[in-house]
Every structure is written in structure tokens, then in C-alpha cells.
Design a protein around this motif. Structure first.
Motif, PDB file in Angstrom:
ATOM      1  N   MET A   1      -4.005  -2.506  11.176  1.00 58.43           N
ATOM      2  CA  MET A   1      -3.908  -2.467   9.718  1.00 58.43           C
ATOM      3  C   MET A   1      -3.703  -1.049   9.186  1.00 58.43           C
ATOM      4  O   MET A   1      -3.406  -0.856   8.029  1.00 58.43           O
ATOM      5  N   THR A   3      -1.391   1.319   9.895  1.00 61.58           N
ATOM      6  CA  THR A   3      -0.028   1.672   9.545  1.00 61.58           C
ATOM      7  C   THR A   3       0.430   1.012   8.248  1.00 61.58           C
ATOM      8  O   THR A   3       1.019   1.680   7.392  1.00 61.58           O
ATOM      9  N   PRO A   4       0.205  -0.291   8.013  1.00 59.60           N
ATOM     10  CA  PRO A   4       0.593  -0.864   6.715  1.00 59.60           C
ATOM     11  C   PRO A   4      -0.072  -0.188   5.518  1.00 59.60           C
ATOM     12  O   PRO A   4       0.572   0.033   4.487  1.00 59.60           O
ATOM     13  N   VAL A   5      -1.359   0.136   5.645  1.00 59.72           N
ATOM     14  CA  VAL A   5      -2.039   0.819   4.543  1.00 59.72           C
ATOM     15  C   VAL A   5      -1.420   2.188   4.302  1.00 59.72           C
ATOM     16  O   VAL A   5      -1.188   2.612   3.159  1.00 59.72           O
ATOM     17  N   ILE A   7       1.612   3.092   4.942  1.00 60.92           N
ATOM     18  CA  ILE A   7       2.942   2.917   4.345  1.00 60.92           C
ATOM     19  C   ILE A   7       2.821   2.629   2.851  1.00 60.92           C
ATOM     20  O   ILE A   7       3.609   3.132   2.037  1.00 60.92           O
ATOM     21  N   LEU A   8       1.832   1.812   2.467  1.00 62.03           N
ATOM     22  CA  LEU A   8       1.624   1.541   1.051  1.00 62.03           C
ATOM     23  C   LEU A   8       1.268   2.828   0.286  1.00 62.03           C
ATOM     24  O   LEU A   8       1.769   3.060  -0.822  1.00 62.03           O
ATOM     25  N   ALA A  56       7.801   7.890   6.948  1.00 63.47           N
ATOM     26  CA  ALA A  56       7.869   6.471   7.304  1.00 63.47           C
ATOM     27  C   ALA A  56       8.360   6.283   8.725  1.00 63.47           C
ATOM     28  O   ALA A  56       7.899   5.382   9.437  1.00 63.47           O
ATOM     29  N   LEU A  59       5.403   6.804  11.028  1.00 65.51           N
ATOM     30  CA  LEU A  59       4.462   5.684  10.970  1.00 65.51           C
ATOM     31  C   LEU A  59       5.015   4.450  11.669  1.00 65.51           C
ATOM     32  O   LEU A  59       4.289   3.741  12.380  1.00 65.51           O
ATOM     33  N   LEU A  60       6.289   4.183  11.481  1.00 66.33           N
ATOM     34  CA  LEU A  60       6.881   3.017  12.132  1.00 66.33           C
ATOM     35  C   LEU A  60       6.925   3.176  13.642  1.00 66.33           C
ATOM     36  O   LEU A  60       6.653   2.226  14.393  1.00 66.33           O
ATOM     37  N   GLY A  63       3.501   2.504  14.911  1.00 61.35           N
ATOM     38  CA  GLY A  63       3.183   1.086  14.925  1.00 61.35           C
ATOM     39  C   GLY A  63       3.867   0.331  16.038  1.00 61.35           C
ATOM     40  O   GLY A  63       3.303  -0.609  16.603  1.00 61.35           O
ATOM     41  N   HIS A 134      -3.138   7.429  16.368  1.00 64.59           N
ATOM     42  CA  HIS A 134      -3.091   7.092  14.942  1.00 64.59           C
ATOM     43  C   HIS A 134      -3.473   8.294  14.081  1.00 64.59           C
ATOM     44  O   HIS A 134      -2.850   8.540  13.034  1.00 64.59           O
TER      45      HIS A 134
END
Length: 480
Positions: A1, A3-5, A7-8, A56, A59-60, A63, A134
Motif C-alpha cells: 500500500m 506505493t499507491p499512497v 503516488i497519491l 513517479a 515509485l513504479l 512497486g 521502500h
């Protein structure tokens, strides 16, 4: 969770930078007393892109590759007590270690004390590696986002060509998407060719392409020497061709005539109602068509043929009557008919677009010469649209060849070399699904035969698509 946070948060920060860059550019325009080279929106987008894109990407990549690095660490540090196990037990150990590292439940396998200790150590090391990875990725993304924001905001000047910079980023994104599509295709073809090569090392190519028996379940293995007769794909090719032919006999005339009516005869109101209703059929899932074929069309056809057979029994066609009386629900005719209904919107929509593309001047000239509307359609419009219509038909054939669910539910799984539409048959795609269903070992010719079938199907559909494109390219300029 994580990486999605992240990215937001990055999206929100980039939005703030966009607003700040846009406001800064608007202020420069008012203070300078002369127009900006680019609009304020372009300056804000330029700063936002430099803020978001590099961060980004980090981060991608984290992930996507983070879990792989954990698995590689567990693989590289397998203790000797685990390396002495067989390959299946080693795989269970690796899966359990990775599951523990992720905080998930592991298998119910009971390990000896030394192996259990090694499992806990491997899980802690993998978890520690992922935590460090991370943390590093978040730090790197934060630094890149701040540096990109500073760079983008400081570049905002009245004479700066921000729009060109944004367009370069967009072109780079489009290029990346194109390259991804190309490499995906290359990867698919390479995997098919490699696994098919392994299969053809055990089963000769001629035995596969021209064999008359398909029964991989009963193939006998002895040091990778396989019973060649069990991998003859002719029954699959015949079944695929038979169902495709039935489907096109339904879809081609109905779809083409529907397209002619909608483009040449229907009023605007009728076209606005009928065309969307036809295209709704394209959105129905194939499994629904399969249920329809198995529960409605199959019993209906069976009842009809049984009734005809009952009438023929005792007469000059007694044997035919007995045969029709024994017809079952699953048959090639049922699968082909329902598949043809599924293809009708495909054929009609493409043909309608092609017919509408014929210049109106050709119709006007024909009508001015005294031809009726039907004569104009038959002798002017259809010849002009014929290359495109033929290409649409070939694309529909490719769609029919690749269909699986309808055939599975309506035609059966039995490989028969027959052109009788009342018999059960199977197709290439159905056998691929059957061979790869469940847990399989990709070391036996039985499983690898699915890749041989896949490669054959890929080559056939590719040839059909190439032929369709060549037809369009060859005749298109005659009617421009």
C-alpha cells in the motif's frame, strides 16, 4: 500500500506545483506588459510534469521490482539444509518465506526445527530488504519531485517555450507506449516460439500438422519419446474451420445486408435506433452466448432434428431418420450459429462504416444516369466498398477462429475429423484452455502442445490480418 499512497501524495503535490506555475506565469504576463510565448496553462503543466514524471518512475519501478528483489534474496541465501531438499520442497520454502515477509499466511507445511529457523531468518532478511528499498525509493522520489518542481518553476519566463517542452514529454509518453506494445508483441512471439520449439523436439512438425488423432491425455512417454499419433492436430483444424464457416454463413449475409439497409435505405431516425441496438450485441460477454447456446439453441435444434427424424423413420430415409433422432444438444451447428449471431454487429458495423465512406458523388452520378437505388447499391456502391467489406469479413474470420467459450459450452470437447455440422467437434483455442487448466508442469509434451497450437493459431490469424490489410491497400485508391 506504500506505493499507491506515495503516488497519491505526488499527484497532489504536482497539482499544487501546476497551480503555482500557472499563477507565476500569469503574474509575469501582467508585469512584463507583453504576451507570454506560451499560455499560463502550459507553464504550469511544464512544472507539474517535471515534478511528477521522474518521481513517479522511481515509485513504479519500486512497486514492480520490489517483490522480485525479495524473492531473489530468498533464492540466493537458501541455507544448505534447504538446498538438500527436492525442487518442490524448495519452492514451498521460498513461497512461505516470501509470504511471511509480506505479512501473509503461509502454507500448513510442518518443517524441522532447523528448517523453521532458516525460514524465519529468510523472511526477516527479505522484509528488511523490502523496507530499505521502500525507504530509499520514497527518499529518491521526494528529492526528484522537489528538484523537478524547482527546475520547472525557475524556467518560467515570458520568452520560455513551455508548450514545446510539454509536447516533448507527451511525445516521449506516446513513444514509450508504442515501444511497450512492440516489446509485448515480441515477448509473446518469443515465448510461443521457444516453448513450441521444445514441443517440436519431442513431436515432429509433420506429425503435429498432418496427424489424424488428437489425444494428448493418452500419449505414452518414454525418455521424452512420445506417441506421435496422439498429437495430430488435423481434427482441431477441421473443427475450427467447420465452426468458423458456419459462423460466417450466418454473420456475413445478415451483417452485410443490415449494413446496406442502415446506410442506404433507413431513415435517420430508424438508423439512430437500429444501429445502437445491433451494436449492443457486441457488448454481450461470450459466456452469455455460451449459456444461450447450451440452454436454448442446443435443445431447440435437438428437438427440431428429432422431430424431423421421427417423421423420416419407416420411410425411404429410414437411416437418416434414426440418425436425426439421436442428435444431441452439443454440435458444431449450434456453436457456429450462435457465434455467427455474436459476429453480426462486428460485420455490420465495419461494413456500414465502409459503405458510408464511398463518395456520395458516385451515388449521385448513378442516380442521374437513371439507375434505381437498388441498382446503384448493387453496381456502384458495393463494388466500390468491396475491398473494405472483404477486409471486414477476414477480420471477422479471425475473431471466429479465436473464440473459445461458445465452442466449449455448445460444441463439446471431443476431437473429431468430420465436416458433419451435427457432430460434436472441438477447436484449437478450446484445446489450449483444456491443456493449460489447473496446475501443469511445463516439461511434458502434453502441456507444451498448447504452445504449438498457440503458435499455429497466431500464424493463421496474422496471415488473415495481413491479407485484409493488403486488400484494403491494393484497392483503396481506386475510389478516392
Amino acid at each position: 500500500m506504500l506505493t499507491p499512497v506515495a503516488i497519491l501524495v505526488l499527484v497532489a503535490f504536482s497539482g499544487a506545483i501546476y497551480w503555482a506555475g500557472r499563477r507565476r506565469a500569469a503574474g509575469l504576463a501582467q508585469g512584463a506588459g507583453r504576451p507570454l510565448n506560451s499560455r499560463p496553462n502550459h507553464h504550469g503543466a511544464y512544472a507539474a510534469v517535471w515534478t511528477a514524471a521522474p518521481a513517479a518512475l522511481v515509485l513504479l519501478l519500486t512497486g514492480v521490482l520490489g517483490d522480485r528483489l525479495g524473492e531473489a534474496l530468498v533464492e540466493a541465501r537458501l541455507p544448505e539444509v534447504v538446498r538438500s531438499m527436492d525442487l518442490a520442497q524448495q519452492q514451498v520454502f521460498r513461497d512461505d518465506a516470501i509470504a511471511l515477509a509480506r505479512g501473509e499466511s503461509r502454507s500448513e507445511t510442518t518443517y524441522p526445527a532447523d528448517v523453521q529457523s532458516a525460514l524465519e531468518v529468510a523472511a526477516r532478511e527479505a522484509q528488511s530488504l523490502q523496507a530499505r528499498l521502500h525507504a530509499f525509493s520514497l527518499a529518491a522520489a521526494a528529492v526528484l519531485a522537489l528538484a523537478g518542481a524547482a527546475w520547472g518553476l525557475t524556467r518560467i519566463r515570458a520568452a520560455f517555450r513551455a508548450r514545446e517542452g510539454v509536447e516533448r514529454w507527451i511525445k516521449g509518453l506516446l513513444l514509450a507506449c508504442s515501444v511497450t506494445a512492440v516489446f509485448t508483441t515480441v515477448g509473446i512471439v518469443a515465448s510461443l516460439v521457444w516453448e513450441s520449439w521444445r514441443f517440436f523436439q519431442a513431436v515432429p512438425l509433420h506429425a503435429f500438422l498432418f496427424g489424424l488423432e488428437w489425444d494428448p491425455q493418452s500419449a505414452m512417454y518414454a525418455d521424452q519419446v512420445v506417441s506421435e499419433g496422439s498429437f495430430g492436430a488435423i481434427p482441431l483444424f477441421v473443427g475450427t474451420f467447420l465452426i468458423m464457416l458456419i459462423a460466417m454463413l450466418v454473420a456475413a449475409p445478415v451483417g452485410l445486408f443490415a449494413a446496406i439497409y442502415l446506410s442506404e435505405y433507413a431513415s435517420a431516425r430508424t438508423r439512430g435506433i437500429v444501429k445502437p441496438l445491433l451494436e449492443v450485441l457486441a457488448g454481450v460477454p461470450t459466456v452469455v452466448y455460451g449459456f444461450f447456446a447450451a440452454l436454448t439453441v442446443g435443445p431447440l435444434f435437438r428437438a427440431g432434428f428429432n422431430a424431423i427424424g421421427a417423421e423420416l423413420v419407416g420411410g425411404p430415409f429410414h437411416d437418416l431418420g434414426l440418425y436425426l433422432g439421436e442428435v444431441q444438444n452439443q454440435m458444431a451447428l449450434v456453436a457456429g450459429a450462435v457465434m455467427g449471431v455474436m459476429l453480426i454487429p462486428f460485420v455490420s458495423s465495419l461494413s456500414d462504416d465502409i459503405i458510408n465512406a464511398v463518395p456520395q458523388s458516385l451515388r449521385d452520378g448513378s442516380l442521374a444516369m437513371g439507375a434505381t437505388r437498388s441498382e446503384t447499391v448493387k453496381k456502384v456502391v458495393l463494388p466500390a466498398a468491396l475491398p473494405g467489406v472483404m477486409a471486414a469479413m477476414l477480420l471477422a474470420v479471425s475473431r471466429a477462429v479465436g473464440e473459445t467459450m461458445i465452442v466449449t459450452m455448445a460444441a463439446g470437447l471431443q476431437a473429431n475429423t468430420t465436416i458433419n455440422p451435427l457432430e460434436t467437434v472441438t477447436t484449437v483455442t478450446v484445446q489450449i484452455v483444456t491443456l493449460l487448466t489447473g496446475d501443469q508442469e511445463f516439461d511434458s509434451p502434453r502441456t507444451l502442445s498448447a504452445f504449438g497450437l498457440g503458435l499455429t493459431l497466431f500464424v493463421v490469424t496474422l496471415m488473415l490480418n495481413v491479407i485484409a490489410l493488403r486488400i484494403v491497400q491494393r484497392y483503396r485508391e481506386q475510389y478516392d
